[in-house]
Design a protein around this motif. Structure first.
Motif, PDB file in Angstrom:
ATOM      1  N   UNK A 393       0.834  -1.210   0.000  1.00 30.86           N
ATOM      2  CA  UNK A 393       0.000   0.000   0.000  1.00 30.86           C
ATOM      3  C   UNK A 393       0.864   1.254   0.000  1.00 30.86           C
ATOM      4  N   UNK A 394       2.017   1.177   0.635  1.00 34.36           N
ATOM      5  CA  UNK A 394       2.928   2.322   0.655  1.00 34.36           C
ATOM      6  C   UNK A 394       3.724   2.423  -0.639  1.00 34.36           C
ATOM      7  N   UNK A 395       4.072   1.259  -1.192  1.00 35.35           N
ATOM      8  CA  UNK A 395       4.963   1.237  -2.356  1.00 35.35           C
ATOM      9  C   UNK A 395       4.246   1.542  -3.671  1.00 35.35           C
ATOM     10  N   UNK A 396       3.003   1.083  -3.801  1.00 27.96           N
ATOM     11  CA  UNK A 396       2.284   1.273  -5.070  1.00 27.96           C
ATOM     12  C   UNK A 396       2.102   2.744  -5.444  1.00 27.96           C
ATOM     13  N   UNK A 397       1.721   3.610  -4.494  1.00 28.43           N
ATOM     14  CA  UNK A 397       1.649   5.029  -4.864  1.00 28.43           C
ATOM     15  C   UNK A 397       3.013   5.565  -5.311  1.00 28.43           C
ATOM     16  N   UNK A 398       4.074   5.220  -4.609  1.00 26.09           N
ATOM     17  CA  UNK A 398       5.397   5.737  -4.974  1.00 26.09           C
ATOM     18  C   UNK A 398       5.706   5.360  -6.422  1.00 26.09           C
ATOM     19  N   UNK A 399       5.545   4.083  -6.730  1.00 26.73           N
ATOM     20  CA  UNK A 399       5.832   3.632  -8.107  1.00 26.73           C
ATOM     21  C   UNK A 399       4.984   4.373  -9.136  1.00 26.73           C
ATOM     22  N   UNK A 400       3.677   4.494  -8.848  1.00 25.00           N
ATOM     23  CA  UNK A 400       2.799   5.053  -9.877  1.00 25.00           C
ATOM     24  C   UNK A 400       2.938   6.566 -10.015  1.00 25.00           C
ATOM     25  N   UNK A 401       3.126   7.283  -8.925  1.00 23.14           N
ATOM     26  CA  UNK A 401       3.277   8.746  -9.026  1.00 23.14           C
ATOM     27  C   UNK A 401       4.555   9.073  -9.794  1.00 23.14           C
ATOM     28  N   UNK A 402       5.628   8.358  -9.457  1.00 20.21           N
ATOM     29  CA  UNK A 402       6.903   8.667 -10.119  1.00 20.21           C
ATOM     30  C   UNK A 402       6.831   8.283 -11.593  1.00 20.21           C
ATOM     31  N   UNK A 403       6.209   7.145 -11.870  1.00 20.28           N
ATOM     32  CA  UNK A 403       6.123   6.695 -13.262  1.00 20.28           C
ATOM     33  C   UNK A 403       5.294   7.670 -14.111  1.00 20.28           C
ATOM     34  N   UNK A 404       4.178   8.110 -13.549  1.00 22.65           N
ATOM     35  CA  UNK A 404       3.261   8.924 -14.348  1.00 22.65           C
ATOM     36  C   UNK A 404       3.563  10.423 -14.305  1.00 22.65           C
ATOM     37  N   UNK A 405       4.314  10.853 -13.313  1.00 22.46           N
ATOM     38  CA  UNK A 405       4.610  12.290 -13.198  1.00 22.46           C
ATOM     39  C   UNK A 405       6.109  12.526 -13.011  1.00 22.46           C
ATOM     40  N   UNK A 406       6.897  11.674 -13.668  1.00 21.78           N
ATOM     41  CA  UNK A 406       8.342  11.696 -13.444  1.00 21.78           C
ATOM     42  C   UNK A 406       8.962  13.079 -13.706  1.00 21.78           C
ATOM     43  N   UNK A 407       8.504  13.723 -14.764  1.00 25.47           N
ATOM     44  CA  UNK A 407       9.073  15.029 -15.103  1.00 25.47           C
ATOM     45  C   UNK A 407       8.920  16.040 -13.978  1.00 25.47           C
ATOM     46  N   UNK A 408       7.766  15.950 -13.316  1.00 31.57           N
ATOM     47  CA  UNK A 408       7.506  16.877 -12.212  1.00 31.57           C
ATOM     48  C   UNK A 408       8.479  16.627 -11.050  1.00 31.57           C
ATOM     49  N   UNK A 409       8.724  15.358 -10.772  1.00 29.42           N
ATOM     50  CA  UNK A 409       9.687  15.020  -9.710  1.00 29.42           C
ATOM     51  C   UNK A 409      11.086  15.505 -10.093  1.00 29.42           C
ATOM     52  N   UNK A 410      11.454  15.278 -11.356  1.00 27.22           N
ATOM     53  CA  UNK A 410      12.795  15.674 -11.801  1.00 27.22           C
ATOM     54  C   UNK A 410      12.968  17.185 -11.797  1.00 27.22           C
ATOM     55  N   UNK A 411      11.905  17.908 -12.173  1.00 23.38           N
ATOM     56  CA  UNK A 411      11.953  19.367 -12.156  1.00 23.38           C
ATOM     57  C   UNK A 411      12.208  19.870 -10.733  1.00 23.38           C
ATOM     58  N   UNK A 412      11.467  19.273  -9.802  1.00 21.93           N
ATOM     59  CA  UNK A 412      11.622  19.620  -8.390  1.00 21.93           C
ATOM     60  C   UNK A 412      13.071  19.450  -7.927  1.00 21.93           C
ATOM     61  N   UNK A 413      13.650  18.312  -8.311  1.00 23.73           N
ATOM     62  CA  UNK A 413      15.026  18.015  -7.888  1.00 23.73           C
ATOM     63  C   UNK A 413      15.999  18.997  -8.544  1.00 23.73           C
ATOM     64  N   UNK A 414      15.803  19.189  -9.846  1.00 21.11           N
ATOM     65  CA  UNK A 414      16.733  20.015 -10.629  1.00 21.11           C
ATOM     66  C   UNK A 414      16.652  21.485 -10.227  1.00 21.11           C
ATOM     67  N   UNK A 415      15.426  22.016 -10.127  1.00 20.59           N
ATOM     68  CA  UNK A 415      15.241  23.458  -9.905  1.00 20.59           C
ATOM     69  C   UNK A 415      15.039  23.818  -8.431  1.00 20.59           C
ATOM     70  N   UNK A 416      14.802  22.813  -7.617  1.00 22.47           N
ATOM     71  CA  UNK A 416      14.597  23.095  -6.186  1.00 22.47           C
ATOM     72  C   UNK A 416      13.274  23.771  -5.900  1.00 22.47           C
ATOM     73  N   UNK A 417      12.348  23.699  -6.849  1.00 26.31           N
ATOM     74  CA  UNK A 417      11.024  24.303  -6.618  1.00 26.31           C
ATOM     75  C   UNK A 417       9.981  23.599  -7.483  1.00 26.31           C
ATOM     76  N   UNK A 418       8.742  24.037  -7.306  1.00 29.61           N
ATOM     77  CA  UNK A 418       7.622  23.380  -7.992  1.00 29.61           C
ATOM     78  C   UNK A 418       7.299  24.115  -9.287  1.00 29.61           C
ATOM     79  N   UNK A 419       6.911  23.362 -10.318  1.00 22.27           N
ATOM     80  CA  UNK A 419       6.545  24.034 -11.577  1.00 22.27           C
ATOM     81  C   UNK A 419       5.033  24.139 -11.757  1.00 22.27           C
ATOM     82  N   UNK A 420       4.301  23.837 -10.684  1.00 21.40           N
ATOM     83  CA  UNK A 420       2.846  23.906 -10.790  1.00 21.40           C
ATOM     84  C   UNK A 420       2.373  25.296 -10.396  1.00 21.40           C
TER      85      UNK A 420
END
Lengths: 423, 155
Positions: A393-420
């Protein structure tokens, strides 16, 4: 207007009382059952109705009941899971508040079917008002002779006991629930033995969700086919969908199994607030893999959601509009599972905490380039490696959010802020 | 340390409902919380004696669950939800506001034992997000103004 079974009682004044319940045909079915039905006939009828376990696992209810050994000299128990705790789910509270005796009638029929003379309702500790309601209405049922020795003048005895939990999500898992009922900390048990063979107090036990049992009287009253036909193939009847998040009219909606998710969101919950678009939807409680807008035409039944890699679970729908930061959403979900991990299995205990920490630092603008891959690796190492499904139950959201919104996670890491926008 | 006569009768009634004494653990702890205010190590020992289990088994339960008070709590216990649906509906601002109003950080109790402030996980009332529990009752669709009103009524 589609048919309603449970929710038609939501708007009736005092629908939780015996008097009003009986005015609407309540307790007619159990009276007939005790006179005319054999336990085997009931189990067959419930099986044919395609009633699934509505707590979230979706296991066919009739089949579960059939696992109770007939030749066991031990007492048998029915345990009702009212430990409603999966984030996004709040339907059982409505059942307890408004269809109290409908639930009791379902408990009576199920107890008769499996040969249980003692049933326990395990209710989450925060539901204090609901606990009071159950206790008060159980007393009323005892006074009428509907519970206790020889219920409804039959030879069948049944005691019903309310057991209030004390704030632990894990106790919604059936074996943790049984440990908790026995007075211990809620650590899930290894299966087998399954509860039907060795459950509460080392005796054969069936654990059913509140909503599952609440549909039983109607199934017996109107027949298996009439219930089965309300839903989709192998997914009988109606279901109480909880919907929350960025919709205009959040609430509980009783609709057929297999109804398209889009219809629930737009036709029943009124669509999104402020005319925003959808960014993501959780279909069945926060543990279910997340869906993107192009997936919301899925039919809401156990098999259709499994086919697209998600799950119907508890049917707790959470809608997120396009102003939602997915890193934040995953952080909040992961913080929950970390908080609620019982600590028994290392992958879940350590993995959920580690993932929460990684997500927090990404949110705080201190993400590291390897963090996104690390999150997936942590999740991969939890899945399938724990005693109970909390790890998954904890792992499935992690896998699916990262898979489907990977760019958003990478943007956060790269720019240190949110692009939303708006964040 | 002992229950009064009425509480002892209540306790015996609870124990009689279960096939095993130990199963009465949570209800007896709730009863003890009501009688003694919170579950001190002495109360743990007493409950252990009532249920025929070593005190450590009571302590284990106390440290596992969150709802039964291990130390004194305020007359008004605010449990404010920080779950996902509440987060989507802006609970962070409400939590900060309540914390500031009460002058308490997470899990703190005021010195006069009037207030306890606990941000909690999902309380299963997401349709009313953002929401909280104050003692027995749920309060939903919270705004800063609503928090002000609730505080006025409960002080």
């Amino acid at each position: 207007m589609s048919e309603k079974i449970i929710s038609k009682f939501f708007d009736i004044e005092d629908s939780h009382t015996i008097e009003i319940y009986e005015k609407h045909g309540g307790y007619e079915t159990i009276r007939k059952v005790l006179k005319q039905w054999t336990p085997e006939q009931i189990i067959e009828e419930v099986s044919n109705a395609n009633l699934r376990g509505l707590g979230g696992a979706g296991f066919p209810a009739g089949r579960k009941w059939s696992f109770i050994p007939k030749d066991s000299p031990k007492p048998k128990y029915l345990v009702i899971n009212a430990d409603e705790s999966e984030p996004g789910t709040f339907k059982d509270r409505y059942v307890i508040d408004h269809y109290t005796h409908g639930l009791f009638e379902g408990i009576m029929i199920a107890s008769y079917a499996i040969g249980a003379h003692k049933a326990f309702i395990y209710i989450r500790g925060e539901y204090i008002r609901q606990t009071e309601r159950l206790v008060e209405q159980i007393e009323a049922a005892y006074e009428k002779g509907y519970l206790g020795k020889g219920i409804f003048g039959s030879k069948f005895d049944l005691d019903l006991i309310v057991h209030r939990g004390a704030g632990a999500y894990i106790c919604g898992e059936e074996t943790a629930l049984l440990e908790s009922l026995e007075g211990k900390k809620g650590w899930p048990r290894m299966k087998p033995p399954f509860p039907a063979i060795e459950g509460a107090f080392h005796s054969p036990t069936i654990v059913n969700n509140v909503e599952t049992l609440a549909y039983v009287p109607t199934i017996i009253k109107n027949g298996a086919d009439s219930f089965a036909n309300l839903g989709s193939e192998r997914n009988g009847g109606l279901r109480l969908y909880s919907i929350s998040g960025h919709v205009k009219n959040p609430g509980v909606y009783e609709l057929p199994m297999g109804i398209p998710l889009r219809e629930i969101i737009y036709e029943h919950a009124g669509g999104l607030e402020n005319g925003n678009g959808i960014k993501a939807v959780i279909p069945g409680g926060s543990s279910s893999p997340i869906l993107t807008p192009n997936e919301i035409d899925v039919n809401m039944d156990f098999d259709s959601l499994a086919a697209i890699g998600s799950m119907l679970g508890s049917a707790g729908i959470i809608v997120m509009d396009d102003s939602t930061c997915m890193v934040r959403a995953l952080y909040v979900v992961t913080r929950f599972y970390h908080h609620e991990s019982c600590g028994q299995c290392t992958p879940c205990r350590e993995g959920t905490g580690w993932a929460e920490k990684v997500l927090k630092r990404i949110l705080d603008g201190a993400g590291r380039p390897e963090d996104v891959d690390n999150l997936v690796e942590i999740a991969d190492n939890i899945i399938g490696n724990t005693i109970c499904p909390l790890g998954d139950a904890a792992a499935l959201p992690i896998q699916s959010y990262v898979k489907k919104f990977r760019e958003e996670f990478e943007y956060h890491v790269r720019e240190g802020k949110c692009d939303v926008k708006g964040q | 340390m002992e229950f009064c006569k009425a509480a002892k009768t209540e306790c015996d009634k609870i124990i009689a409902k279960y096939p095993e004494k130990r199963a009465a653990m949570l209800p007896v702890l709730y009863l003890a919380e009501k009688e003694f205010g919170h579950i001190s190590p002495e109360v743990e020992k007493y409950v252990g004696k009532l249920l025929d289990v070593p005190p450590v088994k009571v302590h284990e339960v106390m440290t596992f669950y969150t709802l039964i008070a291990a130390k004194p709590r305020g007359k008004y216990h605010f449990q404010i939800c920080r779950g996902l649906s509440c987060d989507l509906k802006g609970c962070v601002k409400i939590i900060d506001y309540l914390s500031e109003k009460l002058g308490l950080s997470s899990d703190e109790t005021s010195d006069d034992l009037m207030y306890t402030f606990t941000p909690v996980e999902c309380l299963a009332a997401c349709e009313t997000a953002p929401m909280m529990q104050l003692n027995e009752d749920y309060y939903g669709n919270l705004t800063k103004e609503k928090i002000d009103d609730i505080l006025k009524e409960n002080s």
